[in-house]
Motif scaffolding. Structure first.
Motif, PDB file in Angstrom:
ATOM      1  N   LEU A 228      -0.792  -4.139  -5.545  1.00  0.00           N
ATOM      2  CA  LEU A 228      -0.402  -2.822  -5.045  1.00  0.00           C
ATOM      3  C   LEU A 228      -1.648  -1.950  -4.920  1.00  0.00           C
ATOM      4  O   LEU A 228      -2.433  -1.837  -5.877  1.00  0.00           O
ATOM      5  CB  LEU A 228       0.597  -2.149  -5.997  1.00  0.00           C
ATOM      6  N   LEU A 229      -1.830  -1.348  -3.748  1.00  0.00           N
ATOM      7  CA  LEU A 229      -2.929  -0.415  -3.502  1.00  0.00           C
ATOM      8  C   LEU A 229      -2.358   0.994  -3.385  1.00  0.00           C
ATOM      9  O   LEU A 229      -1.375   1.213  -2.672  1.00  0.00           O
ATOM     10  CB  LEU A 229      -3.666  -0.778  -2.208  1.00  0.00           C
ATOM     11  N   PHE A 230      -2.975   1.942  -4.074  1.00  0.00           N
ATOM     12  CA  PHE A 230      -2.536   3.335  -4.030  1.00  0.00           C
ATOM     13  C   PHE A 230      -3.701   4.194  -3.545  1.00  0.00           C
ATOM     14  O   PHE A 230      -4.758   4.221  -4.179  1.00  0.00           O
ATOM     15  CB  PHE A 230      -2.109   3.826  -5.413  1.00  0.00           C
ATOM     16  N   ASP A 231      -3.507   4.889  -2.429  1.00  0.00           N
ATOM     17  CA  ASP A 231      -4.563   5.736  -1.863  1.00  0.00           C
ATOM     18  C   ASP A 231      -4.263   7.199  -2.171  1.00  0.00           C
ATOM     19  O   ASP A 231      -3.538   7.864  -1.453  1.00  0.00           O
ATOM     20  CB  ASP A 231      -4.659   5.516  -0.349  1.00  0.00           C
TER      21      ASP A 231
ATOM     22  N   GLU B 284       4.005  -3.207 -16.759  1.00  0.00           N
ATOM     23  CA  GLU B 284       4.627  -4.501 -16.441  1.00  0.00           C
ATOM     24  C   GLU B 284       3.591  -5.593 -16.180  1.00  0.00           C
ATOM     25  O   GLU B 284       3.944  -6.760 -16.020  1.00  0.00           O
ATOM     26  CB  GLU B 284       5.499  -4.370 -15.188  1.00  0.00           C
ATOM     27  N   GLY B 285       2.316  -5.207 -16.080  1.00  0.00           N
ATOM     28  CA  GLY B 285       1.279  -6.182 -15.787  1.00  0.00           C
ATOM     29  C   GLY B 285       1.013  -6.383 -14.316  1.00  0.00           C
ATOM     30  O   GLY B 285       0.414  -7.381 -13.916  1.00  0.00           O
ATOM     31  N   ARG B 286       1.431  -5.436 -13.485  1.00  0.00           N
ATOM     32  CA  ARG B 286       1.172  -5.548 -12.047  1.00  0.00           C
ATOM     33  C   ARG B 286      -0.301  -5.305 -11.748  1.00  0.00           C
ATOM     34  O   ARG B 286      -0.976  -4.523 -12.411  1.00  0.00           O
ATOM     35  CB  ARG B 286       2.026  -4.552 -11.269  1.00  0.00           C
ATOM     36  N   THR B 287      -0.787  -5.986 -10.714  1.00  0.00           N
ATOM     37  CA  THR B 287      -2.155  -5.789 -10.261  1.00  0.00           C
ATOM     38  C   THR B 287      -2.194  -4.568  -9.360  1.00  0.00           C
ATOM     39  O   THR B 287      -1.504  -4.518  -8.340  1.00  0.00           O
ATOM     40  CB  THR B 287      -2.643  -7.024  -9.484  1.00  0.00           C
ATOM     41  N   MET B 288      -3.010  -3.574  -9.725  1.00  0.00           N
ATOM     42  CA  MET B 288      -3.029  -2.305  -9.004  1.00  0.00           C
ATOM     43  C   MET B 288      -4.460  -1.817  -8.836  1.00  0.00           C
ATOM     44  O   MET B 288      -5.246  -1.848  -9.773  1.00  0.00           O
ATOM     45  CB  MET B 288      -2.197  -1.250  -9.763  1.00  0.00           C
ATOM     46  N   LEU B 289      -4.785  -1.375  -7.611  1.00  0.00           N
ATOM     47  CA  LEU B 289      -6.043  -0.686  -7.341  1.00  0.00           C
ATOM     48  C   LEU B 289      -5.689   0.707  -6.854  1.00  0.00           C
ATOM     49  O   LEU B 289      -4.935   0.852  -5.891  1.00  0.00           O
ATOM     50  CB  LEU B 289      -6.873  -1.427  -6.285  1.00  0.00           C
ATOM     51  N   ILE B 290      -6.231   1.716  -7.516  1.00  0.00           N
ATOM     52  CA  ILE B 290      -5.758   3.079  -7.327  1.00  0.00           C
ATOM     53  C   ILE B 290      -6.934   4.002  -7.056  1.00  0.00           C
ATOM     54  O   ILE B 290      -7.806   4.180  -7.914  1.00  0.00           O
ATOM     55  CB  ILE B 290      -5.004   3.569  -8.580  1.00  0.00           C
ATOM     56  N   VAL B 291      -6.973   4.575  -5.867  1.00  0.00           N
ATOM     57  CA  VAL B 291      -7.907   5.665  -5.590  1.00  0.00           C
ATOM     58  C   VAL B 291      -7.253   6.942  -6.086  1.00  0.00           C
ATOM     59  O   VAL B 291      -6.141   7.294  -5.662  1.00  0.00           O
ATOM     60  CB  VAL B 291      -8.211   5.763  -4.082  1.00  0.00           C
ATOM     61  N   THR B 292      -7.904   7.630  -7.002  1.00  0.00           N
ATOM     62  CA  THR B 292      -7.264   8.781  -7.625  1.00  0.00           C
ATOM     63  C   THR B 292      -8.288   9.799  -8.109  1.00  0.00           C
ATOM     64  O   THR B 292      -9.457   9.468  -8.347  1.00  0.00           O
ATOM     65  CB  THR B 292      -6.390   8.327  -8.821  1.00  0.00           C
ATOM     66  N   HIS B 293      -7.826  11.030  -8.252  1.00  0.00           N
ATOM     67  CA  HIS B 293      -8.589  12.082  -8.923  1.00  0.00           C
ATOM     68  C   HIS B 293      -7.921  12.474 -10.236  1.00  0.00           C
ATOM     69  O   HIS B 293      -8.303  13.494 -10.837  1.00  0.00           O
ATOM     70  CB  HIS B 293      -8.736  13.310  -8.016  1.00  0.00           C
ATOM     71  N   GLU B 294      -6.925  11.710 -10.660  1.00  0.00           N
ATOM     72  CA  GLU B 294      -6.233  12.002 -11.910  1.00  0.00           C
ATOM     73  C   GLU B 294      -7.017  11.360 -13.053  1.00  0.00           C
ATOM     74  O   GLU B 294      -6.847  10.180 -13.363  1.00  0.00           O
ATOM     75  CB  GLU B 294      -4.796  11.480 -11.857  1.00  0.00           C
TER      76      GLU B 294
ATOM     77  N   MET C  91       0.835  -1.200   0.000  1.00  0.00           N
ATOM     78  CA  MET C  91       0.000   0.000   0.000  1.00  0.00           C
ATOM     79  C   MET C  91       0.866   1.245   0.000  1.00  0.00           C
ATOM     80  O   MET C  91       1.836   1.343   0.757  1.00  0.00           O
ATOM     81  CB  MET C  91      -0.949   0.009   1.203  1.00  0.00           C
ATOM     82  N   VAL C  92       0.498   2.182  -0.862  1.00  0.00           N
ATOM     83  CA  VAL C  92       1.159   3.482  -0.952  1.00  0.00           C
ATOM     84  C   VAL C  92       0.139   4.529  -0.526  1.00  0.00           C
ATOM     85  O   VAL C  92      -0.948   4.614  -1.096  1.00  0.00           O
ATOM     86  CB  VAL C  92       1.663   3.754  -2.379  1.00  0.00           C
ATOM     87  N   PHE C  93       0.502   5.318   0.484  1.00  0.00           N
ATOM     88  CA  PHE C  93      -0.432   6.255   1.109  1.00  0.00           C
ATOM     89  C   PHE C  93      -0.316   7.662   0.514  1.00  0.00           C
ATOM     90  O   PHE C  93       0.635   7.971  -0.208  1.00  0.00           O
ATOM     91  CB  PHE C  93      -0.190   6.310   2.616  1.00  0.00           C
TER      92      PHE C  93
END
Length: 268
Positions: free
Chosen positions: A183-186, A210-220, A106-108
């Motif tokens: 990977l989770l990105f908040d 790269e094909g990584r599994t990512m869930l991203i909370v974003t306003h971009e 997780m990336v905060f």
């Protein structure tokens, strides 16, 4: 269940994260009201929504930084076990959670780096002290991760000597070195000055490629449109609409989503 498609091609039928009927209450405040979401290996899912829609709470529930009040959660093929203590729902097996959390990075928003440790020490801390891996091997891997995010020449710096964008790239390197399957990105760019946003999004875009599994909370919005394999739009603690960015961003699929995107377009 048929395999689904993402930007990286065909995916396995079994999700790596599956949330069913997920709810979260804080006293009388009902933040999540039954969220269903499956994330498959290789997917890049952008989670959008207005402030207060439950996006960050949902992400924290997936990593069990918050205990869901109701619903079920399966992570990497394991049903997360809960128990009731009176009216409070708790984690039933702390060892299970620690094991699963080590594979879900997780990336905060606010970096969460240790101010008294160097960049390299920050990146090495988790693999050495949490996963018990060999320090020499971890150092090599940490240096490679820092090189990937363009910060190997800052390995001996302290967080206070870095810009916000650099600190967030260190946080991403730290997450990568843990070898997570997800990977989770908040909202990883929300605390950054506008001119620093691009450098963080570029690193995330490279990870997605790269094909990584990512869930991203974003306003971009541009990132969500161009990089995601799927977009999920939360409103008032529920999934209002989801689909491919091609379908959603062309407009006409959901009036509320169209207004949301239009609002951010005017801000830009």
């Amino acid at each position: 269940m048929e395999p689904i498609q993402s930007a990286t091609g065909a995916l396995s039928a079994s999700p790596v994260i599956s949330a069913t009927g997920l709810t979260k209450r804080y006293g009388a405040l009902h933040v999540l009201r039954g969220v269903d979401l499956d994330a498959h290996e290789g997917e890049v899912i952008s989670i959008l929504g207005a402030s207060g829609s439950g996006k960050s709470t949902f992400l924290r529930c997936l990593n069990l930084l918050e205990v869901p009040s109701g619903g079920t959660l399966n992570v990497l093929g394991e049903d997360v076990r809960f128990r009731m203590k009176g009216a409070e729902r708790q984690i039933a097996d702390a060892r299970q959670v620690n094991r699963l959390r080590s594979q879900v990075g997780m990336v905060f928003q606010n970096f969460c780096l240790w101010s008294h440790r160097t960049v390299l020490q920050n990146v090495m801390e988790g693999p050495v002290h949490v996963q018990g891996r060999n320090r020499h091997e971890v150092r090599e891997e940490a240096e490679k991760a820092l090189d990937r995010v363009g910060l190997l020449n800052r390995a001996d710096y302290y967080p206070s000597q870095l810009s916000g964008g650099q600190q967030q790239r260190v946080a991403i390197a730290r997450a990568i070195v843990m070898r997570p399957r997800v990977l989770l990105f908040d909202e990883p760019t929300s605390a950054l000055d506008p001119e620093l946003v691009g450098e963080v999004l570029k690193v995330m875009q490279d990870l997605a490629a790269e094909g990584r599994t990512m869930l991203i909370v974003t306003h971009e919005m541009a990132f969500a449109r161009d990089v995601s394999s799927r977009v999920v739009f939360l409103e008032k603690g529920t999934v209002r609409v989801q689909g491919t960015p091609q379908d959603l961003f062309k407009g006409g699929m959901d009036e509320r989503f169209d207004r949301f995107v239009s609002h951010f377009s005017r801000q830009g």
